[in-house]
Write an enzyme that holds these catalytic residues in place. Structure first.
Site, mmCIF file in Angstrom:
data_model
loop_
_atom_site.group_PDB
_atom_site.id
_atom_site.type_symbol
_atom_site.label_atom_id
_atom_site.label_comp_id
_atom_site.label_asym_id
_atom_site.label_seq_id
_atom_site.Cartn_x
_atom_site.Cartn_y
_atom_site.Cartn_z
ATOM 1 N N LYS A 25 0.884 -1.172 -0.025
ATOM 2 C CA LYS A 25 0.079 -0.235 -0.013
ATOM 3 C C LYS A 25 0.704 1.341 0.188
ATOM 4 C CE LYS A 25 -2.037 1.352 3.801
ATOM 5 N NZ LYS A 25 -1.530 2.988 4.328
ATOM 6 N N ASN A 26 1.733 1.344 0.978
ATOM 7 C CA ASN A 26 2.695 2.264 1.014
ATOM 8 C C ASN A 26 3.791 2.707 -0.127
ATOM 9 O OD1 ASN A 26 1.269 3.105 3.009
ATOM 10 N ND2 ASN A 26 2.644 2.224 4.674
ATOM 11 N N ARG A 95 -5.093 10.583 4.597
ATOM 12 C CA ARG A 95 -3.776 11.664 4.852
ATOM 13 C C ARG A 95 -3.058 11.469 3.406
ATOM 14 N NH1 ARG A 95 -1.862 13.553 8.318
ATOM 15 N NH2 ARG A 95 0.387 12.780 7.540
ATOM 16 N N CYS A 119 -5.028 11.788 12.904
ATOM 17 C CA CYS A 119 -5.657 10.276 13.099
ATOM 18 C C CYS A 119 -5.372 9.721 14.284
ATOM 19 C CB CYS A 119 -5.053 9.679 11.726
ATOM 20 S SG CYS A 119 -3.479 9.091 12.049
ATOM 21 N N ARG A 124 0.102 13.832 13.123
ATOM 22 C CA ARG A 124 0.439 13.758 11.929
ATOM 23 C C ARG A 124 0.632 14.996 10.995
ATOM 24 N NH1 ARG A 124 -0.964 8.684 10.223
ATOM 25 N NH2 ARG A 124 0.682 8.648 8.774
ATOM 26 N N LEU A 128 7.310 19.326 7.585
ATOM 27 C CA LEU A 128 8.607 18.952 6.977
ATOM 28 C C LEU A 128 8.184 18.869 5.259
ATOM 29 C CD1 LEU A 128 9.962 16.099 9.283
ATOM 30 C CD2 LEU A 128 10.565 18.328 9.028
ATOM 31 N N ASP A 309 4.626 0.369 12.141
ATOM 32 C CA ASP A 309 3.524 -0.315 11.542
ATOM 33 C C ASP A 309 3.356 -2.071 11.757
ATOM 34 O OD1 ASP A 309 3.092 1.463 8.118
ATOM 35 O OD2 ASP A 309 2.928 1.977 10.394
ATOM 36 N N ARG A 401 -8.497 -0.865 4.500
ATOM 37 C CA ARG A 401 -7.792 0.154 4.004
ATOM 38 C C ARG A 401 -6.335 -0.148 3.586
ATOM 39 N NH1 ARG A 401 -7.482 5.609 7.199
ATOM 40 N NH2 ARG A 401 -6.076 6.063 5.384
HETATM 41 C C1 EPZ Z 1 4.412 6.737 6.385
HETATM 42 O O1 EPZ Z 1 3.633 7.731 7.075
HETATM 43 C C2 EPZ Z 1 3.559 5.632 6.293
HETATM 44 N N1 EPZ Z 1 1.990 6.079 5.354
HETATM 45 C C3 EPZ Z 1 2.826 5.120 7.763
HETATM 46 O O2 EPZ Z 1 2.058 3.842 7.390
HETATM 47 C C4 EPZ Z 1 4.164 4.547 8.456
HETATM 48 O O3 EPZ Z 1 3.610 4.372 9.813
HETATM 49 C C5 EPZ Z 1 4.956 5.895 8.576
HETATM 50 O O4 EPZ Z 1 5.431 6.301 7.420
HETATM 51 C C6 EPZ Z 1 6.405 5.463 9.385
HETATM 52 O O5 EPZ Z 1 6.774 4.491 8.745
HETATM 53 C C7 EPZ Z 1 2.578 5.843 4.166
HETATM 54 O O6 EPZ Z 1 3.407 5.685 3.643
HETATM 55 C C8 EPZ Z 1 1.406 6.412 3.253
HETATM 56 P P1 EPZ Z 1 6.424 9.896 8.730
HETATM 57 P P2 EPZ Z 1 4.155 9.261 7.448
HETATM 58 O O7 EPZ Z 1 6.339 11.045 8.209
HETATM 59 O O8 EPZ Z 1 5.067 9.553 6.303
HETATM 60 C C9 EPZ Z 1 6.453 13.162 12.043
HETATM 61 C C10 EPZ Z 1 -0.007 2.569 7.859
HETATM 62 O O9 EPZ Z 1 -0.477 2.085 8.794
HETATM 63 N N2 EPZ Z 1 6.483 14.268 11.123
HETATM 64 O O10 EPZ Z 1 7.439 8.883 8.343
HETATM 65 O O11 EPZ Z 1 2.998 10.132 7.700
HETATM 66 C C11 EPZ Z 1 5.107 12.664 12.445
HETATM 67 O O12 EPZ Z 1 4.639 13.541 13.623
HETATM 68 C C12 EPZ Z 1 0.755 3.895 7.859
HETATM 69 O O13 EPZ Z 1 0.242 2.041 6.612
HETATM 70 C C13 EPZ Z 1 6.683 15.610 11.479
HETATM 71 O O14 EPZ Z 1 6.678 15.911 12.511
HETATM 72 O O15 EPZ Z 1 5.054 9.014 8.467
HETATM 73 C C14 EPZ Z 1 5.611 11.290 13.156
HETATM 74 O O16 EPZ Z 1 5.870 11.484 14.403
HETATM 75 C C15 EPZ Z 1 0.561 4.396 9.400
HETATM 76 N N3 EPZ Z 1 6.338 16.459 10.200
HETATM 77 C C16 EPZ Z 1 6.858 10.863 12.422
HETATM 78 O O17 EPZ Z 1 7.272 12.121 11.746
HETATM 79 C C17 EPZ Z 1 6.099 15.865 8.943
HETATM 80 O O18 EPZ Z 1 6.004 16.817 8.092
HETATM 81 C C18 EPZ Z 1 6.258 9.626 11.398
HETATM 82 O O19 EPZ Z 1 6.413 9.905 10.395
HETATM 83 C C19 EPZ Z 1 5.827 14.603 8.720
HETATM 84 C C20 EPZ Z 1 6.164 13.769 9.728
#
Ligand code: EPZ
Length: 424
Positions: A25-26, A95, A119, A124, A128, A309, A401
Protein backbone atom coordinates in the site's frame (compact mmCIF):
# COMPACT_ATOMS: atom_id res chain seq x y z
CA UNK A 1 -29.20 1.68 6.53
CA UNK A 2 -26.09 -0.36 5.69
CA UNK A 3 -25.81 -3.22 8.21
CA UNK A 4 -22.71 -3.13 10.40
CA UNK A 5 -20.39 -5.92 9.36
CA UNK A 6 -17.93 -7.42 11.82
CA UNK A 7 -15.12 -9.93 11.54
CA UNK A 8 -15.56 -13.05 13.67
CA UNK A 9 -12.61 -15.25 14.65
CA UNK A 10 -12.85 -18.59 16.42
CA UNK A 11 -9.52 -19.09 18.17
CA UNK A 12 -7.57 -22.30 18.59
CA UNK A 13 -7.12 -23.52 15.01
CA UNK A 14 -3.56 -24.32 13.97
CA UNK A 15 -2.37 -22.67 10.76
CA UNK A 16 -0.80 -24.36 7.77
CA UNK A 17 -0.31 -23.59 4.11
CA UNK A 18 0.82 -20.71 1.92
CA UNK A 19 -0.23 -17.07 1.58
CA UNK A 20 0.61 -14.77 -1.34
CA UNK A 21 1.65 -11.28 -0.27
CA UNK A 22 0.03 -8.36 -2.12
CA UNK A 23 1.68 -5.23 -3.45
CA UNK A 24 2.62 -2.64 -0.82
CA UNK A 25 0.00 0.00 0.00
CA UNK A 26 2.73 2.45 1.01
CA UNK A 27 4.48 1.97 -2.32
CA UNK A 28 1.34 2.10 -4.47
CA UNK A 29 0.10 5.39 -3.01
CA UNK A 30 3.23 7.49 -3.77
CA UNK A 31 3.59 5.74 -7.14
CA UNK A 32 0.08 6.82 -8.18
CA UNK A 33 0.78 10.38 -7.03
CA UNK A 34 4.08 10.40 -8.96
CA UNK A 35 2.17 9.63 -12.16
CA UNK A 36 0.98 13.26 -12.09
CA UNK A 37 4.52 14.34 -12.99
CA UNK A 38 4.18 13.20 -16.61
CA UNK A 39 1.40 13.07 -19.24
CA UNK A 40 0.48 9.80 -20.89
CA UNK A 41 -0.41 6.22 -20.11
CA UNK A 42 1.07 4.24 -17.21
CA UNK A 43 0.71 0.55 -16.41
CA UNK A 44 0.94 -0.63 -12.78
CA UNK A 45 1.19 -4.35 -11.91
CA UNK A 46 0.90 -6.05 -8.49
CA UNK A 47 -1.44 -3.26 -7.31
CA UNK A 48 -3.14 -4.10 -3.98
CA UNK A 49 -6.89 -3.59 -4.36
CA UNK A 50 -7.37 -1.71 -1.09
CA UNK A 51 -9.73 1.06 -0.01
CA UNK A 52 -6.82 3.52 0.20
CA UNK A 53 -5.77 2.70 -3.38
CA UNK A 54 -9.34 3.27 -4.60
CA UNK A 55 -9.40 6.57 -2.68
CA UNK A 56 -6.19 7.68 -4.41
CA UNK A 57 -7.68 6.66 -7.77
CA UNK A 58 -10.80 8.68 -6.95
CA UNK A 59 -8.56 11.67 -6.25
CA UNK A 60 -6.62 11.18 -9.51
CA UNK A 61 -9.98 11.01 -11.30
CA UNK A 62 -10.92 14.40 -9.80
CA UNK A 63 -7.59 15.73 -11.08
CA UNK A 64 -8.50 14.69 -14.64
CA UNK A 65 -6.93 11.24 -14.92
CA UNK A 66 -8.64 8.23 -16.47
CA UNK A 67 -7.96 4.69 -15.31
CA UNK A 68 -8.93 1.14 -16.10
CA UNK A 69 -8.56 -1.87 -13.81
CA UNK A 70 -7.89 -5.15 -15.64
CA UNK A 71 -6.83 -8.67 -14.61
CA UNK A 72 -3.23 -7.79 -15.54
CA UNK A 73 -3.19 -4.55 -13.56
CA UNK A 74 -4.02 -0.85 -13.64
CA UNK A 75 -3.88 1.40 -16.72
CA UNK A 76 -3.69 5.09 -15.75
CA UNK A 77 -3.88 7.93 -18.28
CA UNK A 78 -2.75 11.34 -17.06
CA UNK A 79 -2.97 13.08 -20.47
CA UNK A 80 -5.81 15.37 -19.33
CA UNK A 81 -4.80 15.81 -15.71
CA UNK A 82 -5.09 19.62 -15.59
CA UNK A 83 -6.95 20.05 -12.28
CA UNK A 84 -4.87 21.06 -9.22
CA UNK A 85 -7.44 20.92 -6.41
CA UNK A 86 -7.43 18.00 -3.91
CA UNK A 87 -10.74 18.44 -2.04
CA UNK A 88 -11.27 18.07 1.71
CA UNK A 89 -13.90 15.39 1.15
CA UNK A 90 -11.19 13.04 -0.19
CA UNK A 91 -8.15 14.22 1.81
CA UNK A 92 -10.11 13.84 5.04
CA UNK A 93 -10.55 10.15 4.25
CA UNK A 94 -6.89 9.50 3.53
CA UNK A 95 -3.92 11.56 4.75
CA UNK A 96 -1.70 10.15 2.02
CA UNK A 97 -3.69 12.32 -0.43
CA UNK A 98 -1.18 15.01 0.54
CA UNK A 99 1.28 13.13 -1.70
CA UNK A 100 -0.27 14.87 -4.75
CA UNK A 101 0.92 18.28 -3.49
CA UNK A 102 4.55 17.95 -4.65
CA UNK A 103 3.76 16.56 -8.12
CA UNK A 104 0.98 19.11 -8.84
CA UNK A 105 3.21 22.00 -7.75
CA UNK A 106 6.16 20.75 -9.82
CA UNK A 107 4.10 19.96 -12.94
CA UNK A 108 1.55 22.79 -12.94
CA UNK A 109 3.24 25.44 -10.77
CA UNK A 110 0.33 25.49 -8.34
CA UNK A 111 -1.72 23.24 -6.06
CA UNK A 112 -4.57 23.54 -3.60
CA UNK A 113 -4.74 20.59 -1.22
CA UNK A 114 -6.98 20.28 1.84
CA UNK A 115 -4.89 20.16 4.97
CA UNK A 116 -4.93 16.53 6.18
CA UNK A 117 -6.26 16.12 9.71
CA UNK A 118 -4.72 14.04 12.46
CA UNK A 119 -5.71 10.43 12.87
CA UNK A 120 -5.94 7.85 15.69
CA UNK A 121 -2.15 7.47 15.93
CA UNK A 122 -1.13 11.07 16.26
CA UNK A 123 -1.22 14.67 15.05
CA UNK A 124 0.52 13.72 11.81
CA UNK A 125 1.88 17.22 10.95
CA UNK A 126 3.13 17.99 7.43
CA UNK A 127 5.57 20.77 8.34
CA UNK A 128 8.53 18.89 6.86
CA UNK A 129 6.73 18.59 3.50
CA UNK A 130 5.94 22.32 3.45
CA UNK A 131 9.36 23.46 4.71
CA UNK A 132 11.04 21.43 1.98
CA UNK A 133 8.83 22.88 -0.78
CA UNK A 134 9.39 26.42 0.54
CA UNK A 135 13.14 25.80 0.43
CA UNK A 136 12.60 25.08 -3.29
CA UNK A 137 10.93 28.47 -3.79
CA UNK A 138 7.28 27.58 -3.28
CA UNK A 139 4.98 30.17 -1.70
CA UNK A 140 2.63 28.36 0.67
CA UNK A 141 -0.41 29.90 2.36
CA UNK A 142 -3.15 28.35 4.47
CA UNK A 143 -6.60 29.42 3.25
CA UNK A 144 -9.82 28.11 4.82
CA UNK A 145 -8.28 24.75 5.66
CA UNK A 146 -6.48 24.40 2.35
CA UNK A 147 -2.78 24.43 1.59
CA UNK A 148 -2.46 26.88 -1.34
CA UNK A 149 0.95 26.47 -2.95
CA UNK A 150 2.49 28.38 -5.83
CA UNK A 151 5.82 27.79 -7.54
CA UNK A 152 7.94 30.69 -8.89
CA UNK A 153 7.12 31.66 -12.48
CA UNK A 154 10.24 29.80 -13.65
CA UNK A 155 9.36 26.75 -11.57
CA UNK A 156 10.71 25.21 -8.38
CA UNK A 157 14.42 25.49 -7.73
CA UNK A 158 16.70 22.77 -6.38
CA UNK A 159 17.84 23.15 -2.75
CA UNK A 160 19.64 21.37 0.08
CA UNK A 161 17.01 20.14 2.53
CA UNK A 162 17.74 18.68 5.95
CA UNK A 163 14.90 16.74 7.61
CA UNK A 164 14.68 16.93 11.42
CA UNK A 165 12.98 13.52 11.23
CA UNK A 166 13.38 10.99 8.36
CA UNK A 167 9.74 11.38 7.34
CA UNK A 168 8.65 8.83 4.72
CA UNK A 169 6.02 10.90 2.87
CA UNK A 170 7.95 14.16 3.29
CA UNK A 171 10.94 12.48 1.60
CA UNK A 172 8.59 11.29 -1.16
CA UNK A 173 7.12 14.79 -1.61
CA UNK A 174 10.53 16.38 -2.11
CA UNK A 175 11.85 13.59 -4.37
CA UNK A 176 8.85 14.06 -6.68
CA UNK A 177 8.95 17.88 -6.65
CA UNK A 178 12.74 17.99 -7.15
CA UNK A 179 12.54 15.69 -10.19
CA UNK A 180 11.14 18.61 -12.24
CA UNK A 181 12.84 21.49 -10.40
CA UNK A 182 15.59 23.63 -11.91
CA UNK A 183 18.98 22.50 -10.65
CA UNK A 184 20.12 20.10 -7.96
CA UNK A 185 18.41 19.02 -4.73
CA UNK A 186 20.04 17.19 -1.84
CA UNK A 187 17.82 15.63 0.82
CA UNK A 188 19.75 15.04 4.08
CA UNK A 189 18.45 12.67 6.77
CA UNK A 190 16.03 11.23 4.20
CA UNK A 191 13.78 8.25 5.02
CA UNK A 192 15.40 4.96 3.95
CA UNK A 193 12.30 2.72 3.74
CA UNK A 194 12.10 0.25 0.80
CA UNK A 195 9.12 2.30 -0.46
CA UNK A 196 11.50 5.26 -0.91
CA UNK A 197 13.93 3.20 -2.96
CA UNK A 198 11.01 1.90 -5.01
CA UNK A 199 9.71 5.45 -5.70
CA UNK A 200 13.19 6.61 -6.70
CA UNK A 201 13.50 3.70 -9.13
CA UNK A 202 10.08 4.55 -10.61
CA UNK A 203 11.03 8.22 -11.06
CA UNK A 204 14.31 7.19 -12.72
CA UNK A 205 12.34 4.93 -15.06
CA UNK A 206 10.33 8.06 -15.95
CA UNK A 207 13.56 9.90 -16.80
CA UNK A 208 14.38 11.53 -13.47
CA UNK A 209 18.00 11.82 -12.35
CA UNK A 210 18.10 10.50 -8.78
CA UNK A 211 20.88 8.84 -6.78
CA UNK A 212 21.10 7.60 -3.20
CA UNK A 213 17.41 6.78 -2.76
CA UNK A 214 17.18 4.25 0.08
CA UNK A 215 20.07 5.94 1.89
CA UNK A 216 20.01 9.02 4.14
CA UNK A 217 21.30 11.31 1.38
CA UNK A 218 19.29 11.56 -1.84
CA UNK A 219 20.65 13.55 -4.80
CA UNK A 220 18.19 14.75 -7.44
CA UNK A 221 19.05 16.71 -10.58
CA UNK A 222 15.90 18.26 -12.01
CA UNK A 223 15.00 17.59 -15.66
CA UNK A 224 12.73 19.48 -18.07
CA UNK A 225 10.17 16.74 -18.47
CA UNK A 226 9.36 13.13 -17.55
CA UNK A 227 7.55 10.30 -19.34
CA UNK A 228 5.16 7.60 -18.11
CA UNK A 229 6.54 4.17 -17.14
CA UNK A 230 5.50 0.57 -16.48
CA UNK A 231 5.64 0.01 -12.72
CA UNK A 232 5.59 -3.23 -10.70
CA UNK A 233 4.62 -2.52 -7.09
CA UNK A 234 6.97 -4.07 -4.50
CA UNK A 235 5.56 -6.58 -1.98
CA UNK A 236 3.95 -5.33 1.23
CA UNK A 237 6.46 -5.97 4.03
CA UNK A 238 3.90 -5.03 6.69
CA UNK A 239 1.36 -7.53 5.40
CA UNK A 240 4.10 -10.18 5.20
CA UNK A 241 5.23 -9.45 8.76
CA UNK A 242 1.65 -9.73 9.99
CA UNK A 243 1.21 -13.25 8.56
CA UNK A 244 4.69 -14.37 9.68
CA UNK A 245 3.73 -13.64 13.30
CA UNK A 246 0.50 -15.64 13.15
CA UNK A 247 1.97 -19.09 14.00
CA UNK A 248 3.19 -17.57 17.29
CA UNK A 249 -0.43 -17.17 18.44
CA UNK A 250 -2.23 -19.93 16.51
CA UNK A 251 0.51 -22.54 16.24
CA UNK A 252 1.45 -24.43 13.08
CA UNK A 253 3.59 -23.46 10.13
CA UNK A 254 2.97 -21.14 7.14
CA UNK A 255 4.87 -19.93 4.11
CA UNK A 256 4.47 -16.41 2.78
CA UNK A 257 5.14 -16.15 -0.96
CA UNK A 258 6.10 -13.20 -3.21
CA UNK A 259 7.68 -11.41 -0.24
CA UNK A 260 11.00 -9.60 -0.11
CA UNK A 261 13.00 -10.91 2.88
CA UNK A 262 15.57 -8.10 2.55
CA UNK A 263 12.80 -5.63 3.53
CA UNK A 264 12.11 -7.56 6.75
CA UNK A 265 15.53 -8.14 8.31
CA UNK A 266 14.76 -6.49 11.65
CA UNK A 267 11.32 -8.14 11.85
CA UNK A 268 12.68 -11.61 11.03
CA UNK A 269 15.43 -11.18 13.64
CA UNK A 270 12.80 -10.23 16.24
CA UNK A 271 10.62 -13.24 15.35
CA UNK A 272 13.63 -15.57 15.66
CA UNK A 273 14.47 -13.98 19.03
CA UNK A 274 10.85 -14.62 20.03
CA UNK A 275 11.41 -18.32 19.28
CA UNK A 276 9.74 -18.82 15.90
CA UNK A 277 11.58 -20.90 13.32
CA UNK A 278 12.13 -18.69 10.26
CA UNK A 279 13.50 -20.09 6.97
CA UNK A 280 14.09 -18.03 3.82
CA UNK A 281 14.12 -19.39 0.28
CA UNK A 282 14.13 -16.73 -2.45
CA UNK A 283 10.87 -14.76 -2.21
CA UNK A 284 9.35 -17.28 0.22
CA UNK A 285 9.61 -17.16 4.00
CA UNK A 286 8.56 -20.02 6.29
CA UNK A 287 7.41 -19.32 9.84
CA UNK A 288 6.90 -22.20 12.27
CA UNK A 289 5.86 -22.29 15.91
CA UNK A 290 8.18 -24.78 17.51
CA UNK A 291 9.47 -24.60 21.02
CA UNK A 292 8.40 -22.24 23.76
CA UNK A 293 8.31 -18.55 22.91
CA UNK A 294 10.46 -16.11 24.86
CA UNK A 295 9.55 -12.58 26.00
CA UNK A 296 11.36 -9.85 24.00
CA UNK A 297 11.83 -6.07 23.91
CA UNK A 298 10.68 -4.25 20.76
CA UNK A 299 11.60 -0.64 20.03
CA UNK A 300 10.13 0.85 16.86
CA UNK A 301 12.31 3.13 14.73
CA UNK A 302 12.58 4.47 11.18
CA UNK A 303 13.84 1.90 8.66
CA UNK A 304 15.91 -0.26 9.00
CA UNK A 305 14.66 -0.34 12.62
CA UNK A 306 11.64 -2.34 13.72
CA UNK A 307 8.65 -0.87 11.80
CA UNK A 308 6.06 1.08 13.76
CA UNK A 309 3.42 -0.43 11.42
CA UNK A 310 4.10 -3.84 13.00
CA UNK A 311 4.09 -2.63 16.62
CA UNK A 312 0.44 -3.37 17.37
CA UNK A 313 0.73 -6.81 15.78
CA UNK A 314 3.79 -7.96 17.78
CA UNK A 315 2.15 -6.66 20.95
CA UNK A 316 -0.82 -8.96 20.32
CA UNK A 317 1.60 -11.88 19.98
CA UNK A 318 3.44 -11.00 23.21
CA UNK A 319 0.19 -11.03 25.24
CA UNK A 320 0.42 -14.83 25.60
CA UNK A 321 4.21 -15.22 25.81
CA UNK A 322 5.19 -16.29 29.33
CA UNK A 323 7.22 -13.57 31.08
CA UNK A 324 7.47 -9.81 30.69
CA UNK A 325 7.92 -8.16 27.27
CA UNK A 326 8.40 -4.46 26.53
CA UNK A 327 7.22 -2.49 23.48
CA UNK A 328 8.53 1.05 22.94
CA UNK A 329 6.86 3.22 20.25
CA UNK A 330 9.31 5.95 19.21
CA UNK A 331 7.79 7.08 15.87
CA UNK A 332 4.21 8.13 16.69
CA UNK A 333 3.10 9.82 19.88
CA UNK A 334 -0.24 8.07 20.25
CA UNK A 335 -0.09 4.58 18.77
CA UNK A 336 -1.30 2.38 21.66
CA UNK A 337 -5.07 2.44 21.07
CA UNK A 338 -5.06 -1.32 20.54
CA UNK A 339 -3.95 -1.80 24.19
CA UNK A 340 -7.41 -1.19 25.70
CA UNK A 341 -8.97 -3.60 23.20
CA UNK A 342 -6.33 -6.28 23.86
CA UNK A 343 -7.04 -5.88 27.59
CA UNK A 344 -10.71 -6.62 26.87
CA UNK A 345 -9.46 -9.98 25.60
CA UNK A 346 -7.69 -10.52 28.94
CA UNK A 347 -4.23 -9.19 28.11
CA UNK A 348 -2.15 -7.70 30.96
CA UNK A 349 -0.52 -4.55 29.58
CA UNK A 350 0.65 -1.42 31.39
CA UNK A 351 1.38 1.74 29.40
CA UNK A 352 3.62 4.59 30.58
CA UNK A 353 3.95 7.21 27.81
CA UNK A 354 5.54 5.48 24.84
CA UNK A 355 6.39 2.30 26.74
CA UNK A 356 4.05 -0.69 27.05
CA UNK A 357 4.92 -3.51 29.45
CA UNK A 358 3.23 -6.81 28.52
CA UNK A 359 2.85 -9.54 31.17
CA UNK A 360 2.19 -12.77 29.29
CA UNK A 361 -0.98 -14.66 30.26
CA UNK A 362 -1.79 -18.29 29.52
CA UNK A 363 -4.53 -17.63 26.98
CA UNK A 364 -6.75 -14.73 25.90
CA UNK A 365 -10.55 -14.97 26.14
CA UNK A 366 -12.80 -14.00 23.22
CA UNK A 367 -14.80 -10.77 23.63
CA UNK A 368 -16.37 -8.10 21.39
CA UNK A 369 -13.60 -5.61 20.46
CA UNK A 370 -13.34 -2.52 18.27
CA UNK A 371 -10.72 -1.73 15.63
CA UNK A 372 -9.35 1.78 16.23
CA UNK A 373 -6.95 2.13 13.29
CA UNK A 374 -5.53 0.10 10.45
CA UNK A 375 -2.70 -1.77 12.16
CA UNK A 376 -4.61 -2.10 15.44
CA UNK A 377 -7.27 -4.05 13.50
CA UNK A 378 -4.65 -6.57 12.40
CA UNK A 379 -3.40 -6.89 15.97
CA UNK A 380 -6.93 -7.80 17.16
CA UNK A 381 -7.21 -10.47 14.45
CA UNK A 382 -3.89 -12.00 15.57
CA UNK A 383 -4.94 -11.94 19.22
CA UNK A 384 -8.29 -13.56 18.35
CA UNK A 385 -6.59 -16.40 16.44
CA UNK A 386 -5.26 -17.72 19.76
CA UNK A 387 -8.11 -16.65 22.05
CA UNK A 388 -10.60 -19.09 23.58
CA UNK A 389 -13.98 -18.69 21.89
CA UNK A 390 -15.30 -16.49 19.07
CA UNK A 391 -14.10 -12.87 19.04
CA UNK A 392 -16.21 -10.23 17.29
CA UNK A 393 -14.22 -7.32 15.80
CA UNK A 394 -16.18 -4.19 14.81
CA UNK A 395 -15.17 -1.05 12.84
CA UNK A 396 -13.40 -3.29 10.32
CA UNK A 397 -13.41 -0.51 7.68
CA UNK A 398 -10.00 0.37 9.15
CA UNK A 399 -8.72 -3.07 8.14
CA UNK A 400 -9.96 -2.80 4.54
CA UNK A 401 -7.70 0.22 4.04
CA UNK A 402 -4.51 -1.81 4.25
CA UNK A 403 -5.07 -5.57 4.07
CA UNK A 404 -6.28 -7.16 0.84
CA UNK A 405 -8.64 -10.18 1.32
CA UNK A 406 -7.46 -10.78 4.88
CA UNK A 407 -10.31 -13.15 5.86
CA UNK A 408 -9.87 -15.15 2.68
CA UNK A 409 -6.10 -15.39 3.13
CA UNK A 410 -6.34 -16.46 6.78
CA UNK A 411 -9.17 -18.95 6.01
CA UNK A 412 -6.96 -20.60 3.40
CA UNK A 413 -4.35 -21.00 6.16
CA UNK A 414 -6.86 -22.90 8.31
CA UNK A 415 -8.12 -20.09 10.53
CA UNK A 416 -11.84 -19.93 11.33
CA UNK A 417 -12.48 -16.29 10.38
CA UNK A 418 -15.50 -14.77 8.62
CA UNK A 419 -17.45 -11.56 8.05
CA UNK A 420 -21.05 -11.29 9.21
CA UNK A 421 -23.47 -8.69 10.64
CA UNK A 422 -22.29 -7.51 14.07
CA UNK A 423 -24.16 -9.10 16.98
CA UNK A 424 -22.95 -7.13 20.02
C1 EPZ B 1 4.33 6.76 6.48
O1 EPZ B 1 3.57 7.77 7.12
C2 EPZ B 1 3.38 5.58 6.30
N1 EPZ B 1 2.27 5.98 5.43
C3 EPZ B 1 2.85 5.14 7.66
O2 EPZ B 1 2.04 3.99 7.45
C4 EPZ B 1 4.05 4.74 8.52
O3 EPZ B 1 3.59 4.40 9.81
C5 EPZ B 1 5.05 5.91 8.63
O4 EPZ B 1 5.43 6.35 7.31
C6 EPZ B 1 6.31 5.52 9.38
O5 EPZ B 1 6.90 4.43 8.76
C7 EPZ B 1 2.48 6.03 4.09
O6 EPZ B 1 3.56 5.75 3.60
C8 EPZ B 1 1.29 6.41 3.25
P1 EPZ B 1 6.42 9.83 8.81
P2 EPZ B 1 4.17 9.25 7.31
O7 EPZ B 1 6.31 11.17 8.23
O8 EPZ B 1 5.04 9.60 6.15
C9 EPZ B 1 6.52 13.19 12.18
C10 EPZ B 1 0.14 2.62 7.71
O9 EPZ B 1 -0.40 2.05 8.67
N2 EPZ B 1 6.38 14.13 11.06
O10 EPZ B 1 7.54 8.93 8.40
O11 EPZ B 1 3.05 10.16 7.63
C11 EPZ B 1 5.17 12.62 12.59
O12 EPZ B 1 4.56 13.43 13.55
C12 EPZ B 1 0.65 4.04 7.85
O13 EPZ B 1 0.31 2.10 6.58
C13 EPZ B 1 6.56 15.49 11.32
O14 EPZ B 1 6.83 15.89 12.44
O15 EPZ B 1 5.06 9.07 8.60
C14 EPZ B 1 5.52 11.27 13.18
O16 EPZ B 1 5.88 11.42 14.53
C15 EPZ B 1 0.43 4.59 9.26
N3 EPZ B 1 6.40 16.37 10.30
C16 EPZ B 1 6.72 10.87 12.39
O17 EPZ B 1 7.24 12.03 11.74
C17 EPZ B 1 6.11 15.97 9.02
O18 EPZ B 1 6.01 16.82 8.11
C18 EPZ B 1 6.26 9.81 11.40
O19 EPZ B 1 6.42 9.97 10.31
C19 EPZ B 1 5.92 14.59 8.79
C20 EPZ B 1 6.08 13.69 9.82
Amino acid sequence: MQENICIFVEGGHKLSGEVIISGAKNAALPALAAALLAEGEYFFSNVPWLVDVFTMLELLGRLGCQYEITREGLYLDTSNAEETLAPYEIVSRMRASVLVLGPLLAKHGKAKVARPGGCPIGKRPIDLHLKGLEAMGAKIEMEHGYIVAKAPRRGLCGAEIFFDFPSVTATETIMMAASLARGKTLIRNAAKEPEIEFLGDMLCAMGAKIKGHGSENIYIEGVKGLSPAKVDIIPDRIEAGTYLMAPAVAGGEIIVKRANPSHLENVLASLKQLGLTIEISGDEILSRRGKRLRPIKIRTAPYPGYPTDLQAQIMAVLCTVKGVSVVVETVFEDRFHHVEELKRLGAEITVEGRVAVVQGVKRLQAAPVKATDLRASASLVLAALGAEGVTEISEIHHLKRGYESLCDKFSKLGAKIWEAPCQS
